[in-house]
Every structure is written in structure tokens, then in C-alpha cells.
Design a protein around this motif. Sequence first.
Motif, PDB file in Angstrom:
ATOM      1  N   LEU A 142      80.619 -36.043 175.282  1.00 37.73           N
ATOM      2  CA  LEU A 142      80.395 -37.457 175.676  1.00 37.73           C
ATOM      3  C   LEU A 142      79.854 -38.310 174.394  1.00 37.73           C
ATOM      4  O   LEU A 142      79.244 -37.762 173.725  1.00 37.73           O
ATOM      5  CB  LEU A 142      79.253 -37.323 176.648  1.00 37.73           C
ATOM      6  N   PHE A 143      80.683 -39.187 174.202  1.00 34.62           N
ATOM      7  CA  PHE A 143      80.164 -40.072 172.981  1.00 34.62           C
ATOM      8  C   PHE A 143      79.460 -41.495 173.628  1.00 34.62           C
ATOM      9  O   PHE A 143      80.015 -42.184 174.435  1.00 34.62           O
ATOM     10  CB  PHE A 143      81.260 -40.681 172.217  1.00 34.62           C
ATOM     11  N   VAL A 144      78.082 -41.776 173.280  1.00 31.54           N
ATOM     12  CA  VAL A 144      77.194 -42.849 173.743  1.00 31.54           C
ATOM     13  C   VAL A 144      77.183 -44.026 172.672  1.00 31.54           C
ATOM     14  O   VAL A 144      76.360 -43.661 171.605  1.00 31.54           O
ATOM     15  CB  VAL A 144      75.933 -42.284 174.244  1.00 31.54           C
ATOM     16  N   ALA A 145      77.760 -44.983 172.733  1.00 30.86           N
ATOM     17  CA  ALA A 145      77.700 -46.161 171.961  1.00 30.86           C
ATOM     18  C   ALA A 145      76.727 -47.436 172.413  1.00 30.86           C
ATOM     19  O   ALA A 145      77.097 -48.250 172.971  1.00 30.86           O
ATOM     20  CB  ALA A 145      79.234 -46.651 171.765  1.00 30.86           C
ATOM     21  N   ILE A 146      75.576 -46.819 172.438  1.00 31.36           N
ATOM     22  CA  ILE A 146      74.386 -47.891 172.737  1.00 31.36           C
ATOM     23  C   ILE A 146      73.707 -47.829 171.683  1.00 31.36           C
ATOM     24  O   ILE A 146      73.454 -47.118 170.590  1.00 31.36           O
ATOM     25  CB  ILE A 146      73.897 -47.360 174.152  1.00 31.36           C
ATOM     26  N   SER A 147      72.967 -49.026 171.471  1.00 34.17           N
ATOM     27  CA  SER A 147      71.807 -49.075 170.568  1.00 34.17           C
ATOM     28  C   SER A 147      70.710 -48.158 170.500  1.00 34.17           C
ATOM     29  O   SER A 147      70.384 -47.802 171.513  1.00 34.17           O
ATOM     30  CB  SER A 147      71.452 -50.482 170.228  1.00 34.17           C
TER      31      SER A 147
END
Length: 234
Positions: A142-147
Motif C-alpha cells: 500500500l502506497f499512501v500519497a497524502i501530505s
Amino acid sequence: MDETLSLIDERVLRGQFTQHVVVNVAKIVNMRSDTQLADSVRDCDIINIDGMGVVWAGRLLGRDIPERVAGVDLFEKLIALAATRGFPVYFLGGTDDVVKRTAAVLVTRHPELKIAGTHHGYFWSDEKSVVDQIRTCGAKLLFVAISSPKKEIFINRWQRELGVDFVMGVGGTFDVMAGVVQRAPKWMQNWGMEWLFRVIQEPRRMWRRYLVTNGKFALMLIKERLSMKSASSS
């Protein structure tokens, strides 16, 4: 980089849950005032340094830091690994268009890549349903691209319910993959000037953030150096 990649591969093959994070100047500074962020980072199984400023500061303080492991570079290597190993991946974050474009770009590069699912990063009124979707989709990575600090806190809050073997926060990586923003030239990366490149691209949003955090980090480094000198002379 190779050591990190090998370790992640081994743990995923064993089905051993791994929470990964990269730290940079801004994150280290913000950890001092944000206890949730600090706890989330400390709970991670693998912590890499993404930022030459931290590498240089660590070496100046006598720490043995072999190299920087940039999050976007590790992400690309992990995608290649997932495609080779047959690990299904899930992309979470960015706008709906950006996350779907990211998936499309990466499948074009790696036709054998298995996309278990995607979801935009604007789901804060119903986090549980997104977590349930991830858990039941069959993803291993899982890759989470959130600030930051939202992604670190989200990952740490739900880590045991995500049903994946590996989870990593990747910040603005999807924007780079989708072609929304450009990555700094290699020479700027090597000289620790990626932050300046980001300010040039998004001056209104970024200038104050980097001015404040870089200044605070410099003061932290000076204080630590003075403390070390004082301790060695006493």
C-alpha cells in the motif's frame, strides 16, 4: 537503497507486516511539536532519510549515514519489485484523476503489475470504509500519497486493519508519476536543493513552510553541536 529494498522484499515474502517512513528536515522539525506525528514515525519498522540536509547534519554530528534513500526512488524500485514478484499494490491519495493516471503510467511501464485498487486522498469523513476496501482487495503493498502529518497518523492509526504486508507514505510521488509536477534535476537532488525546486514551482504554498522549517532545523543543529563540544571539553 539496496539494503532497504532487500529487507522489504524479505519481510513481504514472509508475510511480516512492515510500516515504512522517510524523514526529512520538515518532518524532523514538526515531530518536536506534533506528538502524534512523532509517535507514528517511531512506531515504523523501517525509517529512511529522504533529504540531504538530514544526511549532512547527521554526518556533522558523527552519525554513520551511508546514503540518502529518496522516497520516490524507493517507490519506483518497489513497483518494479511488485511487478516481478506478483505483489498486488494499492494506491491511496491525490485527486481521483492523479491516482488513476499514476496507476495507468505504472502499468504501462510494468505491464505485469497488478493493481488491487486506487482511491483518492479526500476521504476523511469515512476513513473506515476506505480501510475496509483496502483490507478486502488483496493488496500486499500500500502506497499512501497524502501530505504529512496526515499520512503518517492515518497509517499508524489503521496499520493492523489494513490487511497489507507493507505500507509506505509517499507524499507527492503520485503528482510526479502523473506528470503534474516535475522532480528536481539530479544535480539539485545531490546538493540537497529539492526544496528550492519545489518553492520555485509552488512559491505561494511552499516558501513559508521551507523558510520556517529549514531555519528551525539549522538552530537545532547548532545547539546540538554546541552541546557536543561542551560535553567533550568538560
